[in-house]
Write a protein that holds these residues in place. Structure first.
Motif, PDB file in Angstrom:
ATOM      1  N   ILE A   1      -4.337   6.343   8.672  1.00  0.00           N
ATOM      2  CA  ILE A   1      -4.003   7.692   9.457  1.00  0.00           C
ATOM      3  C   ILE A   1      -3.696   8.667   8.530  1.00  0.00           C
ATOM      4  CG2 ILE A   1      -2.788   8.885  11.260  1.00  0.00           C
ATOM      5  CD1 ILE A   1      -3.215   6.601  12.887  1.00  0.00           C
ATOM      6  N   HIS A   2      -2.795   8.292   7.529  1.00  0.00           N
ATOM      7  CA  HIS A   2      -2.101   9.233   6.610  1.00  0.00           C
ATOM      8  C   HIS A   2      -3.195   9.742   5.759  1.00  0.00           C
ATOM      9  CE1 HIS A   2       0.991  10.592   3.751  1.00  0.00           C
ATOM     10  NE2 HIS A   2       0.037  10.488   3.059  1.00  0.00           N
ATOM     11  N   GLU A   3      -4.048   8.950   5.076  1.00  0.00           N
ATOM     12  CA  GLU A   3      -5.122   9.256   4.048  1.00  0.00           C
ATOM     13  C   GLU A   3      -6.140  10.140   4.754  1.00  0.00           C
ATOM     14  OE1 GLU A   3      -4.356   9.247   0.956  1.00  0.00           O
ATOM     15  OE2 GLU A   3      -2.454   7.956   1.259  1.00  0.00           O
ATOM     16  N   PHE A   4      -6.526   9.899   5.927  1.00  0.00           N
ATOM     17  CA  PHE A   4      -7.579  10.485   6.588  1.00  0.00           C
ATOM     18  C   PHE A   4      -7.130  11.944   7.215  1.00  0.00           C
ATOM     19  CE2 PHE A   4     -11.450   8.115   6.157  1.00  0.00           C
ATOM     20  CZ  PHE A   4     -10.999   6.964   5.900  1.00  0.00           C
ATOM     21  N   ALA A   5      -5.933  11.904   7.528  1.00  0.00           N
ATOM     22  CA  ALA A   5      -5.307  13.301   7.871  1.00  0.00           C
ATOM     23  C   ALA A   5      -5.444  14.193   6.611  1.00  0.00           C
ATOM     24  CB  ALA A   5      -3.693  13.119   8.219  1.00  0.00           C
ATOM     25  N   HIS A   6      -5.079  13.586   5.139  1.00  0.00           N
ATOM     26  CA  HIS A   6      -5.327  14.404   4.217  1.00  0.00           C
ATOM     27  C   HIS A   6      -6.794  14.902   3.914  1.00  0.00           C
ATOM     28  CE1 HIS A   6      -1.461  14.212   2.250  1.00  0.00           C
ATOM     29  NE2 HIS A   6      -1.601  12.936   1.911  1.00  0.00           N
ATOM     30  N   LYS A   7      -7.784  13.823   4.368  1.00  0.00           N
ATOM     31  CA  LYS A   7      -9.018  14.145   4.087  1.00  0.00           C
ATOM     32  C   LYS A   7      -9.569  15.458   5.237  1.00  0.00           C
ATOM     33  CE  LYS A   7     -11.885  12.106   1.411  1.00  0.00           C
ATOM     34  NZ  LYS A   7     -12.590  13.084   0.430  1.00  0.00           N
TER      35      LYS A   7
ATOM     36  N   PRO B   1      10.953  10.069   5.059  1.00  0.00           N
ATOM     37  CA  PRO B   1      11.221  10.992   4.166  1.00  0.00           C
ATOM     38  C   PRO B   1      10.252  11.692   3.174  1.00  0.00           C
ATOM     39  CG  PRO B   1      12.952   9.352   4.130  1.00  0.00           C
ATOM     40  CD  PRO B   1      11.676   8.663   4.780  1.00  0.00           C
ATOM     41  N   TYR B   2       9.297  10.796   2.872  1.00  0.00           N
ATOM     42  CA  TYR B   2       8.208  11.362   2.014  1.00  0.00           C
ATOM     43  C   TYR B   2       7.528  12.600   2.662  1.00  0.00           C
ATOM     44  CZ  TYR B   2       4.050  11.077  -0.842  1.00  0.00           C
ATOM     45  OH  TYR B   2       2.958  11.321  -1.738  1.00  0.00           O
ATOM     46  N   ALA B   3       7.711  12.691   4.029  1.00  0.00           N
ATOM     47  CA  ALA B   3       7.224  13.947   4.446  1.00  0.00           C
ATOM     48  C   ALA B   3       7.622  15.440   3.737  1.00  0.00           C
ATOM     49  CB  ALA B   3       7.360  14.045   5.948  1.00  0.00           C
TER      50      ALA B   3
ATOM     51  N   ALA C   1       1.686  19.311   2.272  1.00  0.00           N
ATOM     52  CA  ALA C   1       0.355  18.670   2.825  1.00  0.00           C
ATOM     53  C   ALA C   1       0.894  16.999   3.144  1.00  0.00           C
ATOM     54  CB  ALA C   1      -0.616  18.574   1.532  1.00  0.00           C
ATOM     55  N   GLU C   2       1.846  16.765   2.541  1.00  0.00           N
ATOM     56  CA  GLU C   2       2.514  15.380   2.841  1.00  0.00           C
ATOM     57  C   GLU C   2       3.156  15.229   4.453  1.00  0.00           C
ATOM     58  OE1 GLU C   2       1.524  12.778   1.517  1.00  0.00           O
ATOM     59  OE2 GLU C   2       0.890  13.576  -0.309  1.00  0.00           O
ATOM     60  N   PHE C   3       3.876  16.635   4.718  1.00  0.00           N
ATOM     61  CA  PHE C   3       4.474  16.792   5.971  1.00  0.00           C
ATOM     62  C   PHE C   3       3.153  16.642   6.806  1.00  0.00           C
ATOM     63  CE2 PHE C   3       6.467  19.430   9.331  1.00  0.00           C
ATOM     64  CZ  PHE C   3       7.699  18.796   9.351  1.00  0.00           C
TER      65      PHE C   3
HETATM   66 ZN   LIG Z   1      -0.160  11.615   1.158  1.00  0.00          ZN
END
Ligand SMILES: [Zn+2]
Length: 269
Positions: free
Chosen positions: A155-161, A209-211, A216-218
Motif C-alpha cells: 500500500i505504501h509504494e502504490f500510494a507513492h505511485k 516515525p518514518y512518516a 510524500a512519506e507522510f
Molecule cells: Zn516511501
C-alpha cells in the motif's frame, strides 16, 4: 463505439485471465484487513486484480521466483487503493519487481543544483516516477496483517505511485473534482508539522516515525494506516482520515469498529 470496445476488451480479459477460486480464497485469507469488505466489494476487487495482473508484469529479480499466490497477494493490496477509483490511476508503468530481500537500487539522480546522488539503500520497497514498483518479498509478507499495526509495504509504494501521477511524489496527488487542494494541503500540512514535532521530541508514536521523513512519506505512511489500521488514523488525525476517505472514496474505520465489536464468527449459518 470506444466504450463498447473497452467493455468488450475488459470482458475478454476477465474471462481469459480469471483467477482460480482456491487461489483467490487463499490470498484473501492471508490479508485479514480485507474482512471489512462485503462480498460485492470483494467481487469488484477481484475484477480489478485480474485487470491489474493482465496489464502489469510481476517479475522476480535476483533469483526470486514469484509464485501465483505472491502475484495475487501483491495485486490485491495494490488494487485496494483503487477499489473505488479508475484503474487509470495506475497508468504509465508496466512492472512490479520482486526481490528476495532488501535491495540496493542501482540508479542515480541529479538534484536541482546538478549534483549527482547515488541512492545507497538497502530498501524494502521503492516506487519510481514513470518506472516500476520494486518490493522485497519478506517485507511484503511481514506487513500484511492487522498485527503489523498499520504497516503495509505494498500500500505504501502504490500510494507513492498515485502521488506520482503529477510528477515526483510530494504528498499531494492530483485530486478529483470536488476536492479542494488548499484544504488537502492545510490539513495534511498541519498534521505533518504536528507529527514531526512529536518525532523530534522522541515521543513514541504508533504511526511509523518514518512518516516524518517528508510530506510524500507522510502521505504514503498514512495511506497504509488508512487501509490497514483505520481506527488508529481516526484517533490520531481525524481530519487527515476525512481527506483520505474523500480521496480514496472509502470509509474503512466504522467498518473496522463493527468488525472488532462483533464476536468472531463461528460455523453457524
Ligand atoms: Zn516511501
Amino acid at each position: 463505439m470506444f466504450d463498447a470496445l473497452t467493455r468488450w476488451r475488459r470482458r475478454r480479459v476477465l474471462e481469459r485471465a480469471a483467477i482460480p477460486d482456491a487461489l483467490w480464497r487463499e490470498a484473501v485469507a492471508l490479508l485479514p484487513f480485507l474482512a471489512i469488505y462485503s462480498d460485492d466489494e470483494l467481487g469488484r476487487l477481484r475484477e480489478k486484480v485480474v485487470l491489474f495482473l493482465d496489464a502489469k508484469g510481476i517479475l522476480g529479480a535476483r533469483g526470486h521466483e514469484v509464485t501465483p499466490l505472491q502475484r495475487v497477494i501483491i495485486a490485491i493490496q495494490a488494487c485496494v487503493l483503487v477499489l473505488e477509483l479508475d484503474m487509470a490511476y495506475y497508468g504509465g508503468f508496466e512492472n512490479v519487481i520482486v526481490y528476495p530481500g532488501e535491495f540496493v537500487p542501482g540508479w542515480e539522480w541529479e538534484d536541482e543544483a546538478g549534483v549527482v546522488h547515488r541512492n545507497e539503500g538497502p530498501l524494502a520497497g521503492e516506487a519510481m516516477p514513470g518506472g516500476p514498483v520494486a518490493l522485497s518479498w519478506p517485507d511484503v509478507a511481514a506487513g500484511a496483517d492487522w498485527e503489523s499495526t498499520g504497516m503495509n509495504l505494498v500500500i505504501h509504494e502504490f500510494a507513492h505511485k498515485i502521488d506520482m501521477r503529477s510528477g515526483d511524489a510530494n504528498g499531494c496527488p492530483p485530486l478529483p473534482a470536488g476536492m479542494r487542494a488548499e484544504a488537502w494541503k492545510e490539513t495534511l500540512g498541519a498534521a505533518y508539522a504536528d507529527f514531526c514535532a512529536r518525532v523530534d521530541r522522541d515521543e513514541p508514536t504508533e504511526i511509523d516515525p518514518y512518516a516524518a521523513e517528508s510530506p510524500a512519506e507522510f502521505f504514503a505512511v498514512l495511506s497504509e494506516v488508512f487501509f490497514a489500521d483505520p481506527i488508529l488514523l481516526v484517533e490520531e488525525y481525524p481530519d487527515v482520515y476525512a481527506q483520505l476517505a474523500a480521496f480514496y472514496r472509502q470509509d474503512p474505520a466504522p467498518r473496522a469498529r463493527r468488525l472488532f465489536a462483533e464476536p468472531a464468527r463461528s460455523g453457524e449459518p
